[in-house]
Enzyme design. Structure first.
Site, PDB file in Angstrom:
ATOM      1  N   ASP A 196      -6.241  -1.130   6.447  1.00 62.64           N
ATOM      2  CA  ASP A 196      -6.567  -1.563   5.237  1.00 62.64           C
ATOM      3  C   ASP A 196      -8.236  -2.198   5.474  1.00 62.64           C
ATOM      4  O   ASP A 196      -9.002  -2.059   4.550  1.00 62.64           O
ATOM      5  CB  ASP A 196      -5.892  -2.754   4.736  1.00 62.64           C
ATOM      6  N   ARG A 240     -13.308  -2.814  16.670  1.00 59.61           N
ATOM      7  CA  ARG A 240     -13.616  -3.625  15.398  1.00 59.61           C
ATOM      8  C   ARG A 240     -15.129  -3.775  15.573  1.00 59.61           C
ATOM      9  O   ARG A 240     -15.679  -4.050  16.472  1.00 59.61           O
ATOM     10  CB  ARG A 240     -13.127  -4.998  15.527  1.00 59.61           C
ATOM     11  N   ARG A 260       2.557  -6.967  11.244  1.00 57.84           N
ATOM     12  CA  ARG A 260       1.612  -7.958  10.581  1.00 57.84           C
ATOM     13  C   ARG A 260       2.337  -8.869   9.526  1.00 57.84           C
ATOM     14  O   ARG A 260       3.361  -9.184   9.862  1.00 57.84           O
ATOM     15  CB  ARG A 260       0.183  -7.568  10.073  1.00 57.84           C
ATOM     16  N   ASP A 300       1.604  -0.794   6.039  1.00 50.92           N
ATOM     17  CA  ASP A 300       1.767  -1.634   5.115  1.00 50.92           C
ATOM     18  C   ASP A 300       0.587  -1.338   4.159  1.00 50.92           C
ATOM     19  O   ASP A 300      -0.014  -2.251   3.452  1.00 50.92           O
ATOM     20  CB  ASP A 300       1.247  -3.180   5.723  1.00 50.92           C
ATOM     21  N   THR A 347      -2.065   3.395  11.103  1.00 52.92           N
ATOM     22  CA  THR A 347      -1.595   2.177  11.225  1.00 52.92           C
ATOM     23  C   THR A 347       0.076   2.091  11.627  1.00 52.92           C
ATOM     24  O   THR A 347       0.626   3.007  10.825  1.00 52.92           O
ATOM     25  CB  THR A 347      -1.957   1.106  10.440  1.00 52.92           C
ATOM     26  N   ASP A 355       1.910  -0.059  11.074  1.00 49.56           N
ATOM     27  CA  ASP A 355       2.534  -1.124  10.413  1.00 49.56           C
ATOM     28  C   ASP A 355       3.269  -0.755   8.983  1.00 49.56           C
ATOM     29  O   ASP A 355       3.989  -1.209   8.481  1.00 49.56           O
ATOM     30  CB  ASP A 355       1.519  -2.542   9.942  1.00 49.56           C
ATOM     31  N   GLY A 394      -6.704  -0.879  14.506  1.00 51.26           N
ATOM     32  CA  GLY A 394      -5.881  -0.556  15.533  1.00 51.26           C
ATOM     33  C   GLY A 394      -5.334   0.840  15.736  1.00 51.26           C
ATOM     34  O   GLY A 394      -5.376   1.559  14.694  1.00 51.26           O
TER      35      GLY A 394
HETATM   36  P1  ATP Z   1      -4.996  -2.388  11.499  1.00 55.12           P
HETATM   37  O1  ATP Z   1      -4.383  -2.181  10.468  1.00 55.12           O
HETATM   38  O2  ATP Z   1      -4.534  -1.495  12.624  1.00 55.12           O
HETATM   39  O3  ATP Z   1      -5.521  -3.885  11.754  1.00 55.12           O
HETATM   40  P2  ATP Z   1      -7.722  -2.078  10.279  1.00 55.12           P
HETATM   41  O4  ATP Z   1      -8.393  -1.081   9.709  1.00 55.12           O
HETATM   42  O5  ATP Z   1      -7.005  -3.058   9.056  1.00 55.12           O
HETATM   43  O6  ATP Z   1      -6.381  -1.634  11.006  1.00 55.12           O
HETATM   44  P3  ATP Z   1      -9.483  -4.248  10.852  1.00 55.12           P
HETATM   45  O7  ATP Z   1      -9.910  -4.625  12.283  1.00 55.12           O
HETATM   46  O8  ATP Z   1      -9.247  -4.847   9.827  1.00 55.12           O
HETATM   47  O9  ATP Z   1      -8.449  -2.939  11.021  1.00 55.12           O
HETATM   48  O10 ATP Z   1     -10.837  -3.322  10.167  1.00 55.12           O
HETATM   49  C1  ATP Z   1     -11.710  -2.259  10.992  1.00 55.12           C
HETATM   50  C2  ATP Z   1     -13.011  -2.556  10.711  1.00 55.12           C
HETATM   51  O11 ATP Z   1     -13.477  -2.034   9.424  1.00 55.12           O
HETATM   52  C3  ATP Z   1     -13.668  -3.773  10.892  1.00 55.12           C
HETATM   53  O12 ATP Z   1     -13.846  -4.052  12.341  1.00 55.12           O
HETATM   54  C4  ATP Z   1     -14.921  -3.841  10.330  1.00 55.12           C
HETATM   55  O13 ATP Z   1     -15.987  -2.970  10.936  1.00 55.12           O
HETATM   56  C5  ATP Z   1     -14.466  -2.919   9.101  1.00 55.12           C
HETATM   57  N1  ATP Z   1     -14.308  -3.690   8.023  1.00 55.12           N
HETATM   58  C6  ATP Z   1     -13.083  -4.455   7.788  1.00 55.12           C
HETATM   59  N2  ATP Z   1     -13.414  -5.333   6.665  1.00 55.12           N
HETATM   60  C7  ATP Z   1     -14.530  -5.109   6.146  1.00 55.12           C
HETATM   61  C8  ATP Z   1     -15.387  -5.570   4.976  1.00 55.12           C
HETATM   62  N3  ATP Z   1     -14.962  -6.694   4.279  1.00 55.12           N
HETATM   63  N4  ATP Z   1     -16.661  -5.192   5.026  1.00 55.12           N
HETATM   64  C9  ATP Z   1     -17.088  -4.304   5.644  1.00 55.12           C
HETATM   65  N5  ATP Z   1     -16.523  -3.850   6.775  1.00 55.12           N
HETATM   66  C10 ATP Z   1     -15.222  -4.246   6.951  1.00 55.12           C
END
Ligand code: ATP
Length: 327
Positions: free
Chosen positions: A107, A76, A176, A134, A130, A132, A15
């Site tokens: 994360d 994503r 979240r 978090d 982020t 959040d 995000g």
């Molecule tokens: P936000 O906190 O705003 O949601 P985020 O970084 O947690 O941000 P995610 O969509 O959970 O957002 O993760 C971003 C990208 O990281 C995913 O679209 C994917 O490409 C990669 N990713 C997340 N988890 C994994 C995993 N277990 N293995 C490999 N790549 C991952």
């Protein structure tokens, strides 16, 4: 043997959050300042897989410190979750001469980075982007302060109508499974209560407030609710209220994506700038797979595993403050 870094790639993933651009600017300029080339990777891990990569000079990040969102776009990317996808990403890094990565996200972004770094022995540094807040290991994430201020501004406006019509408003905010935004925006806007996932008894406190007739002393009531399965969300709470306490004129506002946008606050620009510089310094010091955090105004390097897995508790004393001031 010392691993010399001549070129880094920078990307934003997950995000978007206000201040990501300030972080991109800082990473880019700090790298160039240290004689390191910079490749901008578009659309997060997706761009690494598809090769949407272009070289950045200092002027590419001019005039972006004040802009919300991310000029690198975010996405994503399901493919990066597969070994095949990550192999394509690594091949593209080699093709573009990228020795190391700085990833800005949450994360999920760090989970992917940790796996990728392990598989291909790639130096990666993360910046917490982020709203959040978090992530363990930093007092504040990039974007959190801006989102908090945006929420408070919105709640102030809702308070005007809540007060004119003597209504009870449930305002749902993002976060979240973390209650930082709900709790602190509740405090800053003078709300009557904050329902957060970390504290189950808040709901009982809300009932107590209602039973004691908080309408007696007030002509409007605002309750901040963190979006989470654990709180049930604002709509479910409002429904419960309507059934149990029909004398209240209950309304719901879900703030949604407006919380993510807007020009970053000075605070977010400052931490993003400091963290971007720290990311380059960490790479030069041969740090690997760490997130840059700021704790008590000091830069810290937090291993990805800790940043992702360790719990970041809300300060429960703040709930007491809110409770005490809501009489
Ligand atoms: P936000 O906190 O705003 O949601 P985020 O970084 O947690 O941000 P995610 O969509 O959970 O957002 O993760 C971003 C990208 O990281 C995913 O679209 C994917 O490409 C990669 N990713 C997340 N988890 C994994 C995993 N277990 N293995 C490999 N790549 C991952």
């Amino acid at each position: 043997m010392k691993y010399e870094i001549k070129c880094i790639g920078v990307l934003t993933s997950g995000g978007d959050s206000p201040g990501m651009n300030a972080a991109i600017r800082s990473v880019t300029r700090a790298a160039i300042f240290n004689g390191i080339r910079v490749k901008a990777i578009y659309r997060g891990y997706k761009g690494l897989i598809t090769g949407e990569i272009t070289e950045f000079q200092t002027q590419n990040v001019s005039n972006i410190i004040q802009q919300g969102g991310t000029i690198l776009k975010s996405a994503r990317c399901a493919e990066f979750r597969t070994p095949e996808g990550r192999k394509m990403a690594f091949d593209n890094m080699e093709k573009h001469g990228i020795d190391a990565l700085v990833v800005i996200g949450g994360d999920g972004t760090f989970t992917g980075a940790r796996i990728f770094a392990q598989e291909f022995n790639v130096p990666i540094i993360g910046l917490p982007g982020t709203i959040d807040n978090d992530l363990y290991g930093t007092d504040s994430t990039i974007g959190y302060d801006t989102a908090l201020n945006t929420i408070v501004e919105a709640v102030d406006k809702i308070r005007d109508t809540a007060s004119s019509h003597e209504r009870l408003f449930f305002i749902e905010v993002m976060g979240r499974d973390a209650g930082f935004l709900a709790l602190n925006s509740g405090l800053a806007s003078g709300a009557e209560a904050a329902i957060i996932p970390e504290k189950k008894t808040q709901l009982a406190q809300l009932e107590e407030l209602v039973k004691n007739g908080f309408r007696k002393s007030k002509n409007s009531s605002i309750v901040l609710v963190a979006e989470s399965e654990l709180t049930g969300g604002a709509n479910a709470l409002a429904e419960h209220m309507r059934t149990e306490y029909p004398e209240y004129d209950v309304r719901v506002t879900i703030l949604g994506h407006l919380q993510r946008g807007g020009s970053p606050t000075a605070y977010d620009r400052i931490i993003a700038s400091r963290m971007g510089v720290a990311a380059i310094e960490a790479l030069l010091e041969e740090q690997r797979s760490v997130m840059i955090g700021i704790v008590n105004d000091v830069i810290v390097n937090v291993p990805f595993t800790k940043a992702i897995k360790d719990d970041k508790p809300v300060n429960e004393k703040l709930l007491n403050v809110l409770h005490m001031l809501s009489i």
